[in-house]
Enzyme design. Structure first.
Site, PDB file in Angstrom:
ATOM      1  N   PRO A 148       0.840  -1.209   0.000  1.00 56.79           N
ATOM      2  CA  PRO A 148       0.000   0.000   0.000  1.00 56.79           C
ATOM      3  C   PRO A 148       0.874   1.258   0.000  1.00 56.79           C
ATOM      4  O   PRO A 148       1.799   1.338   0.807  1.00 56.79           O
ATOM      5  CB  PRO A 148      -0.823  -0.108   1.296  1.00 56.79           C
ATOM      6  CG  PRO A 148      -0.375  -1.328   2.004  1.00 56.79           C
ATOM      7  CD  PRO A 148       0.652  -2.040   1.196  1.00 56.79           C
ATOM      8  N   SER A 181       7.527   3.210  -2.382  1.00 58.06           N
ATOM      9  CA  SER A 181       8.274   3.912  -3.432  1.00 58.06           C
ATOM     10  C   SER A 181       9.678   3.336  -3.579  1.00 58.06           C
ATOM     11  O   SER A 181      10.184   3.185  -4.698  1.00 58.06           O
ATOM     12  CB  SER A 181       8.340   5.412  -3.150  1.00 58.06           C
ATOM     13  OG  SER A 181       9.032   5.660  -1.950  1.00 58.06           O
ATOM     14  N   ALA A 182      10.314   2.978  -2.466  1.00 56.75           N
ATOM     15  CA  ALA A 182      11.674   2.426  -2.548  1.00 56.75           C
ATOM     16  C   ALA A 182      11.661   1.080  -3.252  1.00 56.75           C
ATOM     17  O   ALA A 182      12.535   0.788  -4.086  1.00 56.75           O
ATOM     18  CB  ALA A 182      12.276   2.272  -1.159  1.00 56.75           C
ATOM     19  N   ASP A 234      15.068   2.723   3.344  1.00 55.09           N
ATOM     20  CA  ASP A 234      14.080   1.952   2.586  1.00 55.09           C
ATOM     21  C   ASP A 234      14.707   1.263   1.373  1.00 55.09           C
ATOM     22  O   ASP A 234      14.463   0.079   1.132  1.00 55.09           O
ATOM     23  CB  ASP A 234      12.923   2.856   2.121  1.00 55.09           C
ATOM     24  CG  ASP A 234      12.040   3.322   3.269  1.00 55.09           C
ATOM     25  OD1 ASP A 234      12.474   3.202   4.430  1.00 55.09           O
ATOM     26  OD2 ASP A 234      10.930   3.803   3.002  1.00 55.09           O
TER      27      ASP A 234
HETATM   28  O1  PMV Z   1       8.434   6.928   5.814  1.00 58.23           O
HETATM   29  P1  PMV Z   1       8.168   6.116   7.027  1.00 58.23           P
HETATM   30  O2  PMV Z   1       6.772   6.094   7.458  1.00 58.23           O
HETATM   31  O3  PMV Z   1       8.794   4.737   6.940  1.00 58.23           O
HETATM   32  O4  PMV Z   1       8.915   6.848   8.251  1.00 58.23           O
HETATM   33  C1  PMV Z   1      10.301   7.061   8.246  1.00 58.23           C
HETATM   34  C2  PMV Z   1      10.866   7.085   9.634  1.00 58.23           C
HETATM   35  C3  PMV Z   1      11.017   8.439  10.278  1.00 58.23           C
HETATM   36  O5  PMV Z   1      11.909   8.228  11.355  1.00 58.23           O
HETATM   37  C4  PMV Z   1       9.700   8.949  10.809  1.00 58.23           C
HETATM   38  C5  PMV Z   1      11.596   9.490   9.325  1.00 58.23           C
HETATM   39  C6  PMV Z   1      13.030   9.256   8.911  1.00 58.23           C
HETATM   40  O6  PMV Z   1      13.432   9.908   7.926  1.00 58.23           O
HETATM   41  O7  PMV Z   1      13.750   8.484   9.542  1.00 58.23           O
END
Ligand code: PMV
Length: 326
Positions: free
Chosen positions: A106, A114-115, A158
């Site tokens: 999702p 996206s990653a 990611d």
């Molecule tokens: O994009 P997400 O929902 O996986 O959140 C990233 C994690 C945070 O610590 C909130 C932001 C970051 O850049 O590390």
């Protein structure tokens, strides 16, 4: 034609604190993004994304010509184009391409959609242009160019975890460490609410500006528990890990990033027997992650459903990006 797929991710511990200090522990999950790539005569890149009802052609000057869906869809498809162009630049091979994308992850819910799309695109286009699989390191770097389009200057967590699979520890200034995990029985609960990571990071920053000492203490506590959770995970001590996840959710709530939907899923999962449950990712919507042993899985999934969430069949996976010629 080349097919590549890459997994999404869930943050187990350390979201938000990792922006300041301390580690984040991140896991690849077995929901995958799929890319099919082939050469196409002509000039530019044709991209089809049936999941969002969009397809179109980016000509060689970067102009988007929609075929299905409106012209504003260029924004969703552009990261794929950027990744494909970066692969062409590195391999010094410019071609007309047709790329199709489908994803089980999702979008905009903190699960690394996206990653995973960028990683699979880099791997598929790289193989198509060079005839062999690119080294994972290069796939990961090329994919980061897509992440920059979507997220500005993200940490790179990611695209790393999506490329390599498995479990990853990341800390600012110390970089990435992959580590082995024997067993990690998870259930992810999806609120269905999209959110923006940047907006939530900014919200925590504003809270910090108003209450520096208090917020610093919360961030220190999350950093500490992430460190302890990392040890518990490596030792296979799931009970301890679950308790730390529960504490983490409380601290993230204190930072203002939980929501009533996320709280309901977290408490439902715990009452139904989860060893621990917390929101995952930036919060404000998105998902929760619960640690649930085999006998309790059905009950926890049902409890999440009863409070309006969607339990996802997504476990931890060691399998990163995969590429095949079809
Ligand atoms: O994009 P997400 O929902 O996986 O959140 C990233 C994690 C945070 O610590 C909130 C932001 C970051 O850049 O590390």
């Amino acid at each position: 034609m080349i097919h590549a797929s890459a997994p999404g991710k869930a943050i187990l511990l350390g979201e938000h604190s990792v922006v300041y200090r301390g580690p984040a522990i991140v896991l690849a999950i077995d929901l995958r993004a799929h890319i099919w790539a082939e050469e196409r005569g002509g000039d530019g890149i044709w991209i089809e994304a049936p999941d969002i009802g969009a397809s179109g052609h980016f000509d060689s000057s970067g102009r988007y010509h929609p075929i299905r869906g409106g012209s504003e869809r260029w924004r969703s498809l552009n990261p794929i184009r950027v990744v494909a162009l970066e692969a062409m630049r590195r391999l010094e091979a410019a071609r007309g391409l047709r790329i199709r994308v489908e994803s089980e992850i999702p979008p905009a819910e903190g699960l690394g959609s996206s990653a995973a799309i960028s990683v699979a695109t880099a791997a598929a286009v790289g193989r198509l242009l060079s005839g062999e699989n690119l080294p994972k390191e290069m796939v990961c770097e090329i994919a980061y160019e897509g992440e920059r389009i979507v997220h500005g200057t993200p940490s790179g967590i990611d695209n790393h975890v999506s490329t390599y699979g498995g479990a990853l520890r990341y800390e600012r200034g110390k970089g990435f460490e992959r580590f082995k995990v024997e067993e990690l029985p998870l259930i992810i609960g999806d609120s269905g609410r999209r959110r923006s990571t940047g907006g939530l990071v900014a919200k925590v920053r504003r809270l910090w500006e108003r209450h520096r000492e208090v917020v610093d203490a919360i961030i220190d506590a999350i950093a500490q528990l992430s460190e302890e959770g990392y040890k518990a995970l490596r030792e296979g001590n799931l009970k301890r890990l679950g308790e730390l996840m529960d504490i983490d959710h409380g601290l993230l709530s204190a930072l203002g990033v939980s929501t009533p939907e996320l709280d309901r899923m977290v408490y439902a999962a715990r009452s139904a027997g989860a060893l621990g449950a917390k929101l995952t990712g930036a919060g404000g919507g998105g998902c929760i992650i619960a640690l649930v042993e085999q006998p309790d899985r059905g009950r926890v999934a049902e409890a999440i459903r009863r409070v309006g969430g969607r339990p996802l069949r997504a476990g931890f996976t060691d399998i990163g990006v995969e590429v095949e010629e079809i």
